[in-house]
Design an enzyme around this catalytic site. Sequence first.
Site, mmCIF file in Angstrom:
data_model
loop_
_atom_site.group_PDB
_atom_site.id
_atom_site.type_symbol
_atom_site.label_atom_id
_atom_site.label_comp_id
_atom_site.label_asym_id
_atom_site.label_seq_id
_atom_site.Cartn_x
_atom_site.Cartn_y
_atom_site.Cartn_z
ATOM 1 N N ASP A 88 0.823 -1.203 0.000
ATOM 2 C CA ASP A 88 0.000 0.000 0.000
ATOM 3 C C ASP A 88 0.860 1.257 0.000
ATOM 4 O O ASP A 88 2.027 1.228 0.426
ATOM 5 C CB ASP A 88 -0.913 0.024 1.227
ATOM 6 C CG ASP A 88 -2.143 -0.846 1.036
ATOM 7 O OD1 ASP A 88 -2.391 -1.283 -0.096
ATOM 8 O OD2 ASP A 88 -2.856 -1.089 2.028
ATOM 9 N N LYS A 89 0.278 2.330 -0.445
ATOM 10 C CA LYS A 89 0.980 3.607 -0.540
ATOM 11 C C LYS A 89 1.707 3.986 0.747
ATOM 12 O O LYS A 89 2.874 4.392 0.705
ATOM 13 C CB LYS A 89 -0.014 4.699 -0.947
ATOM 14 C CG LYS A 89 0.585 6.083 -1.098
ATOM 15 C CD LYS A 89 -0.494 7.076 -1.518
ATOM 16 C CE LYS A 89 0.067 8.493 -1.620
ATOM 17 N NZ LYS A 89 -0.978 9.468 -2.028
#
Length: 256
Positions: free
Chosen positions: A54-55
């Site tokens: 994830d970011k």
Amino acid sequence: MLEILFQDEHLIAVNKPAGMLVHRSWLDRHETVFVMQTLRDQIGQHVFTVHRLDKPTSGVLLLALSSEVARLLSQQFELHQMNKVYHAVVRGYVMEDGTVDYALTEEQDKIADKFATQDKPAQPAVSHYRVLARKEMPVAIGKYETARYSLVELTPETGRKHQLRRHMTHLRHPIIGDTAHGDLKQNRGMAQHFDCPGLMLHASHMQLDHPISGEPLTITAPWDSRWQQLVTRFDWLGCASELERVEFPEQAGQDS
């Protein structure tokens, strides 16, 4: 420039910075910098994703240098033949090591999953955790006069979306910086008092068999400057050696 952790003619692994998307997404349409494009320009050839982070998550990100190697690596992920170990800073004192065996329903995006089945049953999810250090700091966050934190090592055995975040919240020890499942007061407090914003979840190690040679391969991603300044302030510097002597379980999965 991305930090390259491993590279040969078949695959490459980088230390993904927190806050950087792996690839372009219409859900983050305003972002202009992505791992895939940055790495492609850096090494001068196309790369292929085989898993995701994830970011806000930092750490080991593995990519293939051909579609065939991408297929072989994806198979290892799907069959849970890759081991991944994460480190996280969580709220409160985690008093002992343990395992979370708690099924999770699928998390869906309101827009991207608009037409997806909404009543899917919960899927099995297992995560192992190990306590590395604890710290109590003399700052008032919420209703308490002091703030307590734990540094934990997390090993997912399955690969559900946001599994580690959701499992630690299930234990009432949410990961600091988790805006979706965590403690917003603690997130703000960490940023305000310790100059450490963002999700404190790092993919530290990956162990796999090389898809071509079959040789065992272990890849380690060092903590970034944000992590380094926090472990220094919390007197957790000795725990950095855990990055070098981690012991992998027989089987583990993936998380993002």
